[in-house]
Design a protein around this motif. Structure first.
Motif, PDB file in Angstrom:
ATOM      1  N   TYR A 158      44.772  -1.966 -69.827  1.00 10.31           N
ATOM      2  CA  TYR A 158      44.199  -2.348 -68.533  1.00 10.31           C
ATOM      3  C   TYR A 158      43.817  -1.034 -67.869  1.00 10.31           C
ATOM      4  O   TYR A 158      44.679  -0.182 -67.657  1.00 10.31           O
ATOM      5  CB  TYR A 158      45.298  -3.103 -67.783  1.00 10.31           C
ATOM      6  CG  TYR A 158      45.368  -3.007 -66.278  1.00 10.31           C
ATOM      7  CD1 TYR A 158      44.288  -3.352 -65.464  1.00 10.31           C
ATOM      8  CD2 TYR A 158      46.565  -2.626 -65.664  1.00 10.31           C
ATOM      9  CE1 TYR A 158      44.408  -3.298 -64.072  1.00 10.31           C
ATOM     10  CE2 TYR A 158      46.697  -2.575 -64.284  1.00 10.31           C
ATOM     11  CZ  TYR A 158      45.604  -2.911 -63.492  1.00 10.31           C
ATOM     12  OH  TYR A 158      45.740  -2.863 -62.137  1.00 10.31           O
ATOM     13  N   SER A 171      56.243   0.983 -63.758  1.00 11.72           N
ATOM     14  CA  SER A 171      56.218  -0.071 -62.756  1.00 11.72           C
ATOM     15  C   SER A 171      56.220  -1.451 -63.418  1.00 11.72           C
ATOM     16  O   SER A 171      56.435  -2.445 -62.752  1.00 11.72           O
ATOM     17  CB  SER A 171      55.010   0.100 -61.850  1.00 11.72           C
ATOM     18  OG  SER A 171      53.835   0.080 -62.616  1.00 11.72           O
ATOM     19  N   SER A 209      52.330  -4.924 -59.597  1.00 12.61           N
ATOM     20  CA  SER A 209      51.774  -3.968 -60.556  1.00 12.61           C
ATOM     21  C   SER A 209      51.133  -4.765 -61.689  1.00 12.61           C
ATOM     22  O   SER A 209      51.742  -5.714 -62.200  1.00 12.61           O
ATOM     23  CB  SER A 209      52.903  -3.100 -61.099  1.00 12.61           C
ATOM     24  OG  SER A 209      52.479  -2.412 -62.246  1.00 12.61           O
ATOM     25  N   SER A 266      50.491  -4.139 -64.875  1.00  9.57           N
ATOM     26  CA  SER A 266      51.174  -4.169 -66.172  1.00  9.57           C
ATOM     27  C   SER A 266      52.440  -5.030 -66.132  1.00  9.57           C
ATOM     28  O   SER A 266      52.921  -5.485 -67.177  1.00  9.57           O
ATOM     29  CB  SER A 266      51.517  -2.747 -66.611  1.00  9.57           C
ATOM     30  OG  SER A 266      52.258  -2.084 -65.604  1.00  9.57           O
ATOM     31  N   ARG A 313      52.737  -8.604 -67.892  1.00  6.64           N
ATOM     32  CA  ARG A 313      53.038  -8.778 -69.325  1.00  6.64           C
ATOM     33  C   ARG A 313      54.523  -8.656 -69.615  1.00  6.64           C
ATOM     34  O   ARG A 313      54.988  -9.132 -70.652  1.00  6.64           O
ATOM     35  CB  ARG A 313      52.237  -7.733 -70.138  1.00  6.64           C
ATOM     36  CG  ARG A 313      50.721  -7.829 -69.918  1.00  6.64           C
ATOM     37  CD  ARG A 313      49.976  -6.775 -70.747  1.00  6.64           C
ATOM     38  NE  ARG A 313      50.504  -5.462 -70.515  1.00  6.64           N
ATOM     39  CZ  ARG A 313      49.809  -4.418 -70.035  1.00  6.64           C
ATOM     40  NH1 ARG A 313      48.525  -4.535 -69.761  1.00  6.64           N
ATOM     41  NH2 ARG A 313      50.394  -3.260 -69.848  1.00  6.64           N
ATOM     42  N   SER A 338      48.028   5.516 -61.529  1.00 13.63           N
ATOM     43  CA  SER A 338      47.144   4.671 -62.333  1.00 13.63           C
ATOM     44  C   SER A 338      46.026   4.092 -61.465  1.00 13.63           C
ATOM     45  O   SER A 338      44.883   3.996 -61.916  1.00 13.63           O
ATOM     46  CB  SER A 338      47.939   3.581 -63.045  1.00 13.63           C
ATOM     47  OG  SER A 338      48.761   2.902 -62.136  1.00 13.63           O
TER      48      SER A 338
HETATM   49  O1  PMV Z   1      49.992  -1.602 -63.800  1.00 12.51           O
HETATM   50  P1  PMV Z   1      49.885  -0.140 -63.628  1.00 12.51           P
HETATM   51  O2  PMV Z   1      49.330   0.247 -62.320  1.00 12.51           O
HETATM   52  O3  PMV Z   1      51.162   0.551 -63.959  1.00 12.51           O
HETATM   53  O4  PMV Z   1      48.789   0.417 -64.670  1.00 12.51           O
HETATM   54  C1  PMV Z   1      49.005   0.461 -66.054  1.00 12.51           C
HETATM   55  C2  PMV Z   1      48.014   1.320 -66.713  1.00 12.51           C
HETATM   56  C3  PMV Z   1      48.281   1.638 -68.171  1.00 12.51           C
HETATM   57  O5  PMV Z   1      49.652   1.782 -68.416  1.00 12.51           O
HETATM   58  C4  PMV Z   1      47.606   2.976 -68.509  1.00 12.51           C
HETATM   59  C5  PMV Z   1      47.676   0.610 -69.116  1.00 12.51           C
HETATM   60  C6  PMV Z   1      48.389  -0.715 -69.206  1.00 12.51           C
HETATM   61  O6  PMV Z   1      47.704  -1.689 -69.514  1.00 12.51           O
HETATM   62  O7  PMV Z   1      49.616  -0.777 -69.055  1.00 12.51           O
END
Ligand code: PMV
Length: 324
Positions: free
Chosen positions: A16, A103, A135, A137, A140, A186
């Motif tokens: 992402y 996160s 957040s 990620s 998932r 990010s």
């Molecule tokens: O959800 P965030 O803001 O921690 O962004 C995640 C960004 C990446 O770790 C680089 C990619 C991903 O899909 O987890």
């Protein structure tokens, strides 16, 4: 009365890297990850007279506390619950310091503990939507094994399980090269990456990369999973290097390790790499090759810390009275 949740960190194999709607945290592409067994966050929520956040038993003030409470009060408004105040106790089970903090496990655990505390009977999809608001990620980390987060609207953008209990011979070696907190968040990294002349290509390629990754997972094809993950990570980091205001998360040790992985592969060792918004490298390999790779790492990068990880489970939560 209190509620506790445990959520594991995940590593995206198809990343992402761009928001369609920053306020709702809707992604521009689908992403697909592996939930890890070794890194997790355990969060306990209690109601009390004022908001307080402890991370690893140390009280947090400033930005990190603000992010937690902005999030919890946003959930209250969204779910039409009365405003309450919370004592948040989070323990990050990450073997070393900041370099690997994520996160993803933090907000998945916070969402699940919040739902448990308020006796909300949510499906995992609904929980994934709530985690998303904290957040991206984290969507998932609601699921174990492989999970995919889909683009969509506020109501339809959540993660779905691809295979929660993969029987695949895959190990992920997390190689910590640098413990410093990331310099470009990010959110900022994504905004800047979107100015790359290759950003449209990144968007156009996503459906086929996701489809190929899912096919490789279904076929249990380790090499294909590794190749696709490595290519996708390189594509993401190429966006950063080619942004209007170029930047990179790579440090000299990152490049050194990338080249080592390429050399080892040329020698016949099946291994691939991926990296996120920081300098650390994750090596995908098989049980058979993991030992040799760890020996070589210890020799060539003696200061690096290595954690061997495998597939982790989805989020769990409970009311503490349940345990009595
Ligand atoms: O959800 P965030 O803001 O921690 O962004 C995640 C960004 C990446 O770790 C680089 C990619 C991903 O899909 O987890």
């Amino acid at each position: 009365m209190s509620a506790t949740a445990i959520a594991h960190t995940n590593i995206a194999l198809i990343k992402y890297w761009g928001k369609a709607d920053p306020a709702l945290r809707l992604p521009l592409t689908n992403s697909l990850s592996m939930t890890l067994d070794k890194f997790y966050t355990q969060t306990t929520l209690n109601l009390q007279a004022s908001d307080q956040f402890f991370l690893n038993n140390a009280q947090q003030t400033g930005q990190s506390a603000e992010r937690v409470f902005t999030y919890l009060h946003r959930l209250e408004r969204r779910l039409q619950l009365p405003t309450k105040h919370y004592l948040v106790n989070s323990i990050n089970h990450v073997p070393t310091s900041a370099g690997l903090a994520s996160s993803s496990s933090a907000f998945a655990a916070l969402a699940a503990a919040f739902a448990q505390l308020h006796h909300l009977d949510l499906t995992k999809q609904e929980l994934s939507i709530l985690a998303r608001l904290g957040s991206g990620s984290a969507t998932r980390s609601i699921f174990g094994g492989f999970a995919e987060w889909q683009t969509g609207t506020d109501q339809t953008s959540y993660a779905i399980p691809i295979d929660e209990h993969p029987q695949l011979d895959l190990q992920l070696l997390v190689v910590e090269l640098d413990q410093a907190p990331k310099k470009i968040s990010s959110t900022i990294g994504m905004q800047r990456a979107q100015t790359s002349p290759f950003y449209q290509t990144w968007l156009d390629r996503n459906p086929s990369e996701i489809a190929q990754m899912k096919a490789a997972i279904q076929a249990g094809n380790f090499d294909q999973i590794g190749k696709l993950a490595e290519l996708n990570a390189n594509e993401m980091h190429a966006l950063n290097l080619t942004a209007q205001e170029p930047f990179t998360y790579f440090e000299p040790a990152t490049i050194k390790l990338i080249k080592l992985v390429q050399d080892w592969r040329a020698d016949g060792l099946a291994c691939y790499y991926t990296m996120d918004a920081g300098p650390n490298v994750k090596i995908l390999t098989s049980l058979k090759n993991s030992k040799v790779i760890r020996q070589r790492l210890a020799q060539l990068l003696p200061s690096a810390k290595i954690v061997v990880t495998n597939f982790g489970p989805g989020v769990k939560s409970w009311s503490n009275s349940d345990m009595e």
